[in-house]
Design an enzyme around this catalytic site. Structure first.
Site, PDB file in Angstrom:
ATOM      1  N   LYS A 217      36.010  16.967   1.235  1.00 39.73           N
ATOM      2  CA  LYS A 217      35.332  16.735   2.512  1.00 39.73           C
ATOM      3  C   LYS A 217      35.037  15.228   2.690  1.00 39.73           C
ATOM      4  O   LYS A 217      35.183  14.447   1.742  1.00 39.73           O
ATOM      5  CB  LYS A 217      34.041  17.554   2.545  1.00 39.73           C
ATOM      6  CG  LYS A 217      34.274  19.071   2.428  1.00 39.73           C
ATOM      7  CD  LYS A 217      32.940  19.822   2.437  1.00 39.73           C
ATOM      8  CE  LYS A 217      33.128  21.313   2.205  1.00 39.73           C
ATOM      9  NZ  LYS A 217      31.830  22.043   2.245  1.00 39.73           N
TER      10      LYS A 217
ATOM     11  N   TYR B 185      36.248  27.240   9.739  1.00 39.74           N
ATOM     12  CA  TYR B 185      34.930  27.798   9.427  1.00 39.74           C
ATOM     13  C   TYR B 185      34.546  28.950  10.357  1.00 39.74           C
ATOM     14  O   TYR B 185      33.362  29.248  10.518  1.00 39.74           O
ATOM     15  CB  TYR B 185      33.867  26.691   9.475  1.00 39.74           C
ATOM     16  CG  TYR B 185      33.869  25.817   8.236  1.00 39.74           C
ATOM     17  CD1 TYR B 185      33.697  26.372   6.955  1.00 39.74           C
ATOM     18  CD2 TYR B 185      34.038  24.438   8.315  1.00 39.74           C
ATOM     19  CE1 TYR B 185      33.699  25.576   5.813  1.00 39.74           C
ATOM     20  CE2 TYR B 185      34.041  23.633   7.167  1.00 39.74           C
ATOM     21  CZ  TYR B 185      33.866  24.218   5.917  1.00 39.74           C
ATOM     22  OH  TYR B 185      33.864  23.441   4.789  1.00 39.74           O
TER      23      TYR B 185
ATOM     24  N   PHE C 169      23.947  26.662  10.513  1.00 39.54           N
ATOM     25  CA  PHE C 169      24.483  25.376  10.069  1.00 39.54           C
ATOM     26  C   PHE C 169      25.883  25.096  10.619  1.00 39.54           C
ATOM     27  O   PHE C 169      26.456  24.046  10.347  1.00 39.54           O
ATOM     28  CB  PHE C 169      24.504  25.301   8.536  1.00 39.54           C
ATOM     29  CG  PHE C 169      25.288  26.391   7.846  1.00 39.54           C
ATOM     30  CD1 PHE C 169      26.677  26.321   7.735  1.00 39.54           C
ATOM     31  CD2 PHE C 169      24.639  27.488   7.302  1.00 39.54           C
ATOM     32  CE1 PHE C 169      27.400  27.321   7.101  1.00 39.54           C
ATOM     33  CE2 PHE C 169      25.354  28.500   6.670  1.00 39.54           C
ATOM     34  CZ  PHE C 169      26.739  28.410   6.571  1.00 39.54           C
TER      35      PHE C 169
ATOM     36  N   ARG D  84      37.320  28.004  -7.769  1.00 39.51           N
ATOM     37  CA  ARG D  84      35.919  28.172  -7.383  1.00 39.51           C
ATOM     38  C   ARG D  84      35.009  27.840  -8.566  1.00 39.51           C
ATOM     39  O   ARG D  84      33.908  27.321  -8.387  1.00 39.51           O
ATOM     40  CB  ARG D  84      35.667  29.612  -6.913  1.00 39.51           C
ATOM     41  CG  ARG D  84      36.431  29.992  -5.647  1.00 39.51           C
ATOM     42  CD  ARG D  84      35.785  29.491  -4.384  1.00 39.51           C
ATOM     43  NE  ARG D  84      34.511  30.128  -4.122  1.00 39.51           N
ATOM     44  CZ  ARG D  84      33.808  29.942  -3.009  1.00 39.51           C
ATOM     45  NH1 ARG D  84      34.254  29.138  -2.054  1.00 39.51           N
ATOM     46  NH2 ARG D  84      32.662  30.544  -2.836  1.00 39.51           N
TER      47      ARG D  84
ATOM     48  N   THR E 268      27.809  26.809  -4.282  1.00 38.19           N
ATOM     49  CA  THR E 268      27.735  26.147  -2.974  1.00 38.19           C
ATOM     50  C   THR E 268      26.670  25.053  -2.944  1.00 38.19           C
ATOM     51  O   THR E 268      26.896  23.976  -2.410  1.00 38.19           O
ATOM     52  CB  THR E 268      27.445  27.193  -1.875  1.00 38.19           C
ATOM     53  OG1 THR E 268      28.462  28.203  -1.933  1.00 38.19           O
ATOM     54  CG2 THR E 268      27.433  26.565  -0.495  1.00 38.19           C
TER      55      THR E 268
ATOM     56  N   ARG F 161      30.779  20.087  -7.992  1.00 39.35           N
ATOM     57  CA  ARG F 161      29.513  19.977  -7.249  1.00 39.35           C
ATOM     58  C   ARG F 161      28.337  19.725  -8.186  1.00 39.35           C
ATOM     59  O   ARG F 161      27.416  18.971  -7.864  1.00 39.35           O
ATOM     60  CB  ARG F 161      29.271  21.237  -6.427  1.00 39.35           C
ATOM     61  CG  ARG F 161      30.204  21.346  -5.214  1.00 39.35           C
ATOM     62  CD  ARG F 161      30.141  22.721  -4.592  1.00 39.35           C
ATOM     63  NE  ARG F 161      30.896  22.843  -3.349  1.00 39.35           N
ATOM     64  CZ  ARG F 161      31.195  24.003  -2.780  1.00 39.35           C
ATOM     65  NH1 ARG F 161      30.793  25.144  -3.341  1.00 39.35           N
ATOM     66  NH2 ARG F 161      31.884  24.040  -1.661  1.00 39.35           N
TER      67      ARG F 161
ATOM     68  N   ASN G 188      28.412  18.898  -0.104  1.00 44.92           N
ATOM     69  CA  ASN G 188      28.853  19.473  -1.387  1.00 44.92           C
ATOM     70  C   ASN G 188      30.310  19.164  -1.713  1.00 44.92           C
ATOM     71  O   ASN G 188      30.930  19.834  -2.530  1.00 44.92           O
ATOM     72  CB  ASN G 188      28.522  20.969  -1.462  1.00 44.92           C
ATOM     73  CG  ASN G 188      29.258  21.779  -0.417  1.00 44.92           C
ATOM     74  OD1 ASN G 188      30.083  21.249   0.324  1.00 44.92           O
ATOM     75  ND2 ASN G 188      28.985  23.072  -0.376  1.00 44.92           N
TER      76      ASN G 188
ATOM     77  N   HIS H 198      35.841  21.858  -0.495  1.00 43.63           N
ATOM     78  CA  HIS H 198      36.022  23.256  -0.086  1.00 43.63           C
ATOM     79  C   HIS H 198      37.098  23.894  -0.954  1.00 43.63           C
ATOM     80  O   HIS H 198      38.099  23.266  -1.264  1.00 43.63           O
ATOM     81  CB  HIS H 198      36.474  23.341   1.379  1.00 43.63           C
ATOM     82  CG  HIS H 198      36.982  24.706   1.744  1.00 43.63           C
ATOM     83  ND1 HIS H 198      36.148  25.720   2.133  1.00 43.63           N
ATOM     84  CD2 HIS H 198      38.243  25.231   1.705  1.00 43.63           C
ATOM     85  CE1 HIS H 198      36.877  26.818   2.339  1.00 43.63           C
ATOM     86  NE2 HIS H 198      38.147  26.544   2.089  1.00 43.63           N
TER      87      HIS H 198
ATOM     88  N   GLU I 241      44.036  30.110   5.141  1.00 46.08           N
ATOM     89  CA  GLU I 241      43.708  28.683   5.221  1.00 46.08           C
ATOM     90  C   GLU I 241      44.933  27.800   4.999  1.00 46.08           C
ATOM     91  O   GLU I 241      45.101  26.782   5.678  1.00 46.08           O
ATOM     92  CB  GLU I 241      42.593  28.357   4.212  1.00 46.08           C
ATOM     93  CG  GLU I 241      41.273  29.009   4.614  1.00 46.08           C
ATOM     94  CD  GLU I 241      40.147  28.848   3.601  1.00 46.08           C
ATOM     95  OE1 GLU I 241      39.006  29.206   3.939  1.00 46.08           O
ATOM     96  OE2 GLU I 241      40.404  28.374   2.459  1.00 46.08           O
TER      97      GLU I 241
END
Ligand code: IDP
Ligand code: MG
Length: 149
Positions: A9, A49, A57, A85, A91, A102, A112, A115, A126
């Site tokens: 990000k 998203y 949010f 993950r 998260t 993270r 964070n 993704h 995706e």
């Protein structure tokens, strides 16, 4: 072979963590099959998203993800979706385990860094959203016999 979608990000890019994050996926033993650096459109961000559309949010998230460049990637390997993950961590970076991306580099849920697709079907959706078929490269990592029995 299983594939997942990963995006660094705008905060990860600004923090200078693109190399560090790619290094973690490479050294784990996953294969990079797609990579691009882009300023995300509002349309792409909202589609990406979409499941969070009703969350409080959502608008801030779309605002943030479109605020600066993102490094988008597709990684391949056995169990790569779930394993990524784990490499990424929880998260909320404050509760993410040390040793995760993270957990090592973040302090706030809205920043964070990265993704990662949460399931195989999500990854397929995706990848198709972010990459054209011809932007993905199928190749054989020569290390495979040293990574897989
Ligand atoms: P994930 O990225 O770990 O899969 P999700 O629950 O899918 O987490 O949420 C998507 C993204 O939305 C998170 O990575 C984070 O950037 C943002 N987000 C999630 N929950 C919150 C929140 O409570 N406040 C602000 N941002 C949030
Ligand atoms: Mg998610």
């Amino acid at each position: 072979m299983e594939r997942t979608f990963i995006a660094i990000k705008p905060d990860g890019v600004q923090r200078g963590l693109v190399g560090e994050i790619i290094h973690r996926f490479e050294s784990k033993g996953f294969t990079l099959v797609g990579l691009k650096f882009l300023k995300v459109s509002r349309e792409l961000a909202e589609q990406h998203y979409d499941v969070h559309r009703e969350r409080p949010f959502f608008s801030g998230l779309v605002e943030f993800i479109t605020s600066g460049p993102v490094a988008a990637m597709v990684w391949e390997g056995d169990g790569v979706v779930a394993s990524s993950r784990k490499l990424i961590g929880a998260t909320n970076p404050l509760t993410a385990e040390p040793g995760t991306i993270r957990g090592d580099f973040g302090v706030s849920i809205g920043r964070n860094l990265i993704h990662g697709s949460d399931a195989i079907e999500t990854a397929q959706r995706e990848i198709a959203l972010w990459f054209k078929e011809e932007e993905l490269v199928s190749w054989q990592l020569q290390l495979t016999p040293w990574l897989y029995e």
